[in-house]
Design an enzyme around this catalytic site. Structure first.
Site, mmCIF file in Angstrom:
data_model
loop_
_atom_site.group_PDB
_atom_site.id
_atom_site.type_symbol
_atom_site.label_atom_id
_atom_site.label_comp_id
_atom_site.label_asym_id
_atom_site.label_seq_id
_atom_site.Cartn_x
_atom_site.Cartn_y
_atom_site.Cartn_z
ATOM 1 N N SER A 100 -25.137 -73.193 -77.705
ATOM 2 C CA SER A 100 -26.438 -73.874 -77.309
ATOM 3 C C SER A 100 -26.226 -75.213 -77.699
ATOM 4 C CB SER A 100 -27.590 -73.108 -78.154
ATOM 5 O OG SER A 100 -28.886 -73.646 -77.799
ATOM 6 N N ASP A 233 -29.935 -64.451 -70.726
ATOM 7 C CA ASP A 233 -30.442 -65.591 -71.296
ATOM 8 C C ASP A 233 -31.752 -66.123 -70.940
ATOM 9 O OD1 ASP A 233 -30.815 -68.118 -72.288
ATOM 10 O OD2 ASP A 233 -28.609 -68.354 -72.575
ATOM 11 N N HIS A 261 -29.787 -65.503 -75.303
ATOM 12 C CA HIS A 261 -29.578 -66.620 -75.718
ATOM 13 C C HIS A 261 -29.207 -66.518 -77.268
ATOM 14 C CE1 HIS A 261 -29.137 -71.088 -75.512
ATOM 15 N NE2 HIS A 261 -30.047 -71.270 -76.702
#
Length: 279
Positions: A100, A233, A261
């Site tokens: 991320s 995600d 995610h």
């Protein structure tokens, strides 16, 4: 180990594995301390012959903290912190794995400090430079999570803090990819180690990203790059991972079915590590 990165700022870092083994540097996402890199996954990397370094970002874990809502740094500092951690452990170059926000930092390292990067693995992230085509936004459900954060928990109550952290991660996971027991165990360690939980859950989301130059993903050509993305995600839909891989010449793409995610779920670890250590 506390690493001095200048101006009285300390970054808490940990090294696992043999000193002579090739180094994997793990860079976590927004608000994540090193604890979110699952111990068992780190142990698997060590068992596969890697030396693993993981560390607490500013405002997470045992690293220096600022008042909640007032981070005294920018996103550029998070990039230079990663370089300082490598310096502290005398690592000339590492396989940099970023998740991320950490994936964005990893891309910056590959573009600006290429000599320090042996390879890149970019997990659940999106390109910091232009890619072809328009990419989808976060899902409506994810947008609703950000729009209605609700009242802050009582961070001074360890049980309430653990519950808040676990439930805060749940919406990001794939529909069948949330491991309650693992998340509970990690959250307990995060609560025990973090200097200021309010700051750790706030400041990365309000910090100034700082100045950035024009970034071209094509400039990462020649580096071994693996892009890992979940098909479910909700923050960066899978098209982000596909576009990122397509924009980097020679990059490989690993799509993990059902992953959101999040850190790749435990049932995918063999595939993930095989791809990470592969050609």
């Amino acid at each position: 180990m506390l690493v001095e990165v200048g101006e009285g700022v300390e970054i808490d870092a940990e090294v696992l594995g043999e000193a002579e083994a090739p180094t994997v540097l793990l860079i976590a996402g927004s608000g994540w301390s090193r604890d979110w890199w699952d111990d068992d996954l780190c142990a698997l990397l060590v068992a596969r012959g890697q030396r693993v370094i993981r560390y607490d970002h500013r405002d997470t874990g045992a690293s220096t903290s600022w008042p909640a809502g007032a981070p005294g740094y920018t996103g550029r500092d998070l990039v230079t912190d990663a370089v300082a951690v490598l310096d502290a452990f005398d690592v000339d170059s590492a396989h940099v794995v970023g998740l991320s926000l950490g994936g964005g930092i990893a891309q910056e390292l590959g573009l600006e400090h290429r000599e320090r990067v042996r390879a890149l693995t970019l997990v659940a992230t999106t390109a910091i430079g232009p890619t072809a085509g328009q990419l989808p936004s976060a899902t409506p459900e994810m947008q609703a999570v950000f729009a209605d954060r609700g009242p802050a928990p009582d961070w001074s109550d360890p049980a309430a803090a653990v519950t808040a952290l676990v439930e805060g991660e749940r919406p990001f996971a794939g529909p069948d990819a949330f491991d309650d027991a693992r998340m509970q165990s990690i959250a307990e360690r995060v609560v025990a180690r973090t200097r200021d939980l309010a700051a750790s859950t706030t400041n990365h989301f309000v910090m100034d990203l700082g100045p950035t130059g024009p970034a071209s993903m094509a400039d990462l050509a020649g580096l071994p790059v693996l892009v890992v993305h979940g098909t479910d995600d909700p923050l960066f839909p899978v098209e982000h991972g596909r576009a990122l891989a397509a924009a980097i010449p020679g990059a490989r793409l690993l799509e993990l079915e059902g992953m959101g995610h999040q850190l790749p779920p435990e049932p995918t670890w063999d595939r993930f590590v095989d791809a990470l250590l592969g050609p």
